[in-house]
Design an enzyme around this catalytic site. Structure first.
Site, PDB file in Angstrom:
ATOM      1  N   VAL A  26       0.721  -1.134   0.009  1.00  0.00           N
ATOM      2  CA  VAL A  26       0.104  -0.013  -0.004  1.00  0.00           C
ATOM      3  C   VAL A  26       0.817   1.280  -0.070  1.00  0.00           C
ATOM      4  CG1 VAL A  26      -1.907  -1.162   1.001  1.00  0.00           C
ATOM      5  CG2 VAL A  26      -0.209  -0.079   2.346  1.00  0.00           C
ATOM      6  N   ASN A  39      -7.375  -0.037   5.903  1.00  0.00           N
ATOM      7  CA  ASN A  39      -7.099  -0.823   7.277  1.00  0.00           C
ATOM      8  C   ASN A  39      -5.753  -1.258   7.242  1.00  0.00           C
ATOM      9  OD1 ASN A  39      -8.165  -2.922   9.267  1.00  0.00           O
ATOM     10  ND2 ASN A  39      -7.475  -4.079   7.812  1.00  0.00           N
ATOM     11  N   SER A  52      -6.920   4.359  16.068  1.00  0.00           N
ATOM     12  CA  SER A  52      -7.044   3.671  17.149  1.00  0.00           C
ATOM     13  C   SER A  52      -7.111   4.641  18.353  1.00  0.00           C
ATOM     14  CB  SER A  52      -5.707   3.063  17.150  1.00  0.00           C
ATOM     15  OG  SER A  52      -5.066   2.311  18.322  1.00  0.00           O
ATOM     16  N   TYR A  88       3.532   4.013  15.852  1.00  0.00           N
ATOM     17  CA  TYR A  88       2.030   3.658  15.632  1.00  0.00           C
ATOM     18  C   TYR A  88       1.275   4.633  16.035  1.00  0.00           C
ATOM     19  CZ  TYR A  88      -2.284   0.650  15.923  1.00  0.00           C
ATOM     20  OH  TYR A  88      -3.485   0.366  15.748  1.00  0.00           O
ATOM     21  N   LYS A 139      -1.460   7.012  13.661  1.00  0.00           N
ATOM     22  CA  LYS A 139      -3.009   6.897  13.867  1.00  0.00           C
ATOM     23  C   LYS A 139      -3.433   8.349  14.272  1.00  0.00           C
ATOM     24  CE  LYS A 139      -3.830   2.625  12.942  1.00  0.00           C
ATOM     25  NZ  LYS A 139      -4.529   2.272  11.508  1.00  0.00           N
TER      26      LYS A 139
END
Length: 262
Positions: free
Chosen positions: A75, A101, A154, A167, A171
């Protein structure tokens, strides 16, 4: 957890995705696969994107529908998103929805994280989501009909996290991307929202759900349980459907009450 989406078969289902073509990145496992199965149950056409072609084939077999196209690739490759959208249009004639996702984790404390660990997570979660949002959005604008984009965020993007600053940053960026795209594309009839999950029962959360962290994590969740992947699929499909036609630029927190806001 079983839920009847349309308890009265004599009435139309407001969450129907009949005839709509939905692209799902990271669609070969976990939340992505659960969402794909629900999209199929709701009558939608599927374009599953994942790096692992073998897993994609297994996912297609598990879904068990002819209205499922699989496209293998990375991606974060700038050319891949446009290619996947082209394949979707060639097979189904249009792109009506996107679920961003795809995700990975590379765990390390901030002072020990390598640049490679940082970049790998940012490229998949944030850059990859942007590339697919851009490619799908361009197609939806050309089609001149309503569309829906659902980005996956998240709790880590709202309140931070320990050992995964890459992360949490990615997010958090998803939230800004969602609101900005929603403002830009509302005039084209494209709704852009995100679902921010807590702990979902997937391979990615095995450590958090393990013996070392289990009791501490569950004590912070008012519902006192994890979400199943199938349960996580429902808010995603709600935001893809006509039932959410007047909702855009929003964060839907599906976390059992772990993180609350007014």
């Amino acid at each position: 957890m079983e839920t009847q989406l349309n308890p009265d078969p004599g009435r139309p289902n407001p969450m129907s995705l009949s005839g709509r073509t939905i692209i799902i990145t990271g669609g070969a496992q976990g939340i992505g696969l659960a969402a794909a199965k629900l999209v199929a149950d709701l009558g939608g056409n599927l374009v599953l994107v994942d790096m692992n072609a073998e897993n994609l084939g297994a996912a297609r077999d598990a879904i068990g529908t002819d209205s499922c196209l699989t496209v293998a690739g990375n991606v974060s490759d700038p050319a891949f998103a446009s290619y996947a959208v082209e394949q979707a249009v060639a097979r189904f004639g249009a792109v009506d929805g996107l679920v961003n996702n795809a995700g990975i984790t590379r765990t390390a404390m901030a002072d020990k994280m390598t640049l490679e660990q940082w970049q790998q997570v940012i490229e998949v979660h944030l850059t990859g989501s942007f590339l697919f949002l851009q490619a799908a959005g361009r197609r939806m604008i050309e089609q001149a009909k309503p569309g829906a984009i659902v980005n996956i965020s998240s709790d880590a993007g709202v309140q931070g996290t320990i050992g995964q600053i890459n992360y949490g940053t990615a997010k958090s960026g998803i939230l800004g991307m969602t609101m900005s795209a929603a403002r830009e594309w509302a005039r084209h009839g494209i709704n852009v929202n995100c679902v921010a999950f807590g702990v979902v029962e997937t391979q990615m959360t095995e450590t958090l759900r393990g013996e070392k962290f289990r009791d501490t994590m569950l004590s912070k969740i008012p519902l006192r349980r994890w979400s199943s992947a199938e349960e996580a699929a429902m808010p995603i499909c709600f935001l893809l459907s006509g039932a959410a036609s007047y909702i855009t630029g929003q964060r839907l927190s599906a976390n059992g009450g772990h993180q609350m806001s007014a």
